[in-house]
Structure formats: C-alpha cells, structure tokens
Design a protein around this motif. Structure first.
Motif, PDB file in Angstrom:
ATOM      1  N   GLU A   1       0.762  -1.118   0.179  1.00 24.98           N
ATOM      2  CA  GLU A   1      -0.106   0.081  -0.040  1.00 24.98           C
ATOM      3  C   GLU A   1       1.016   1.450   0.081  1.00 24.98           C
ATOM      4  O   GLU A   1       2.125   1.003   0.039  1.00 24.98           O
ATOM      5  N   GLN A   2       0.301   2.485  -0.107  1.00 23.90           N
ATOM      6  CA  GLN A   2       1.049   3.637  -0.143  1.00 23.90           C
ATOM      7  C   GLN A   2       1.858   3.869   1.146  1.00 23.90           C
ATOM      8  O   GLN A   2       2.769   4.510   0.851  1.00 23.90           O
TER       9      GLN A   2
ATOM     10  N   GLY B   1      -3.375   2.688  -6.169  1.00 24.61           N
ATOM     11  CA  GLY B   1      -2.513   3.073  -5.219  1.00 24.61           C
ATOM     12  C   GLY B   1      -1.374   2.007  -4.671  1.00 24.61           C
ATOM     13  O   GLY B   1      -0.568   2.444  -4.000  1.00 24.61           O
TER      14      GLY B   1
END
Length: 278
Positions: free
Chosen positions: A187-188, A206
């Motif tokens: 994830e980001q 993302g």
C-alpha cells in the motif's frame, strides 16, 4: 565458477532435471541457487527435495511459502492442508530427514563476492539489507529452534501488515515471514497488500510492487526473487524476478549469476495445472 539461480520449481522434477542438463550443470564445479517453493502442486515434490538435498553444498535454497506450508502441515497445522499435494513427502520413509534438512534452510541468502541477495518474495520498503538480514536470522532461529512447532501453528495470517521495530513475539515473526515468503504489493503507506496477486497493472489504485515503492531502503542492493508467476521473468530497478510459471505452462528460468549482465536461460514447460486451479 558458473553459478545459476533457478525459479520456483513446485514439484516439477522432470523440468528441473531437463534445465540442469541444458546448463550442463556439474555439482563438482558449479553452484546453484534456488529461490524456494521446491514443493507443492506439482507432481514430484518428493523427488525434487531428494535431488536438491543430495546436491549438498553445491545448492543453496531459501524457503518459500510452499516450503513453509509443508513444514506446517507436517507439524500438525492443517489450516490449508486440503490445498496441498504433499502426501508423497509426508509418507516417505526418509520424511523426517528431508523435513529436518528443509527446516534448516535459510530464508535469505547474501553473497558478498557476487553482490547479490536471494529471497523468495519481497522486502518491505522500511528495511535496508542489514535490517532484512537481521530479520531473516530471527525467523531462521525460530524455525531451527526446539519450539519451531509452536511458531508453525501461529504462522498463518495477514496481520500485522505494517512494520514497526517494536513488534515482538509471534507477530514480529509472522510479519517477517509474510515479507520474505508472500509479499508482492504494498500500500502507499508501506503496509503489505498480501491479497493482491495479479500481474502488473491489474492491482487496485495506489498499490505498487514492493520493488517500486518510493524510498525503498533496499533499492541499491541487487536482489533475486521468485514467488510471482504472473509477473514472470522481470529485470529492472536492481531486481530480477525469476518465477516464470513452470507449473502453469510457462518456463523454468535459470539466471547466470557470475556474468555481467546477468543472463537468463529458460526451459519451456508443458504445465501441470491451469491457473484456475491455483
């Protein structure tokens, strides 16, 4: 000396033998790195284990998620046992010897001379190589220790998903395990997106491959990994992905490590399963 890294085998013994013949591999002279997932789903996991074990010091293996799954099932954790094709190993007369050998394999291998590191899956962006090696040693100690069965009972799960140096106990070991043997996307915020498994471009917005994460602290280190058959052979950004989907009718890839640039040799595979069988 000639040195090769070979991608995920998953019980495809015939294809492994054919690729070694194609390389004219000689264990008295050459060296072999294997990125893990020696077993499961393919038809001849037992024969693969015996072949690689008998290569002795000529072969270096890091553990993959399917190898850990074999150890977990053998230790009585049947959470995912129905998805396994491990009966021949579990019923073999040399079962205990093979499992003990497997349990003592590393989860990360680094070679200073070649300036290469081998893992099965990935590294979180917060780890530099020194941190990765330290965490790998922690997991190896747990797997080789007297209480290894207790850890294997608690190994499965997707949490915690974000690294903290304050993680302790089984949560810390589970996070390390998931990075080194299961990771594909992040994830980001740098947490692990373990349910994301598809080819590049198919992921949710993302999410990025672990090796494309901004600020990845291992970006200056050359890393070889497998685990990601839908990615296939991929070279760039200081990483080489060499699981080219032998099990699924792709290829079995060998990467020549002692040459510059690193050179891939591939064997086309007939495939034992359709992707829908995964």
């Amino acid at each position: 000396m000639p040195s090769y890294a070979i991608g995920d085998i998953q019980g495809c013994h015939t294809e492994l033998r054919r690729l070694l013949d194609q390389l004219a591999f000689d264990p008295k002279r050459d060296r072999l790195w294997l990125v893990g997932d020696l077993v499961n789903r393919g038809p001849h996991s037992l024969e693969v284990l015996r072949l690689v074990r008998d290569l002795g010091d000529a072969a270096t293996v890091v553990l993959g998620n399917h190898d850990l799954h074999l150890l977990a099932v053998a230790a009585g954790n049947n959470k995912h046992a129905k998805k396994s094709t491990l009966e021949a190993v579990l019923e073999a007369p040399d079962r205990d010897e093979l499992l003990d050998w497997l349990r003592h394999r590393p989860v990360l291998h680094h070679d200073d001379t070649l300036a290469l590191t081998m893992i099965h899956a990935g590294l979180p962006p917060q780890w530099d190589l020194a941190q990765a090696r330290e965490c790998a040693r922690e997991l190896e100690s747990a797997l080789r220790g007297a209480d290894y069965r207790a850890f294997l009972q608690e190994m499965y799960g997707n949490q915690p998903s974000l690294w903290s140096p304050h993680l302790r106990g089984v949560e810390r070991l589970r996070f390390i395990t998931n990075c080194l043997t299961r990771l594909r996307y992040c994830e980001q915020d740098g947490s692990l997106a373990l349910k994301e498994k598809g080819q590049l471009g198919s992921q949710r917005p993302g999410r990025l491959p672990w090796f494309q994460m901004p600020g990845r602290l291992s970006r200056d280190d050359r890393i070889i990994f497998g685990h990601w058959s839908t990615l296939g052979f991929w070279a760039g950004e200081n990483v080489w992905a060499i699981d080219s989907g032998c099990l699924w009718g792709g290829a079995l890839t060998a990467l020549r490590l002692d040459e510059t640039p690193l050179r891939a040799v591939q064997l086309d595979c007939p495939g034992e399963l359709e992707p829908s069988d995964a």
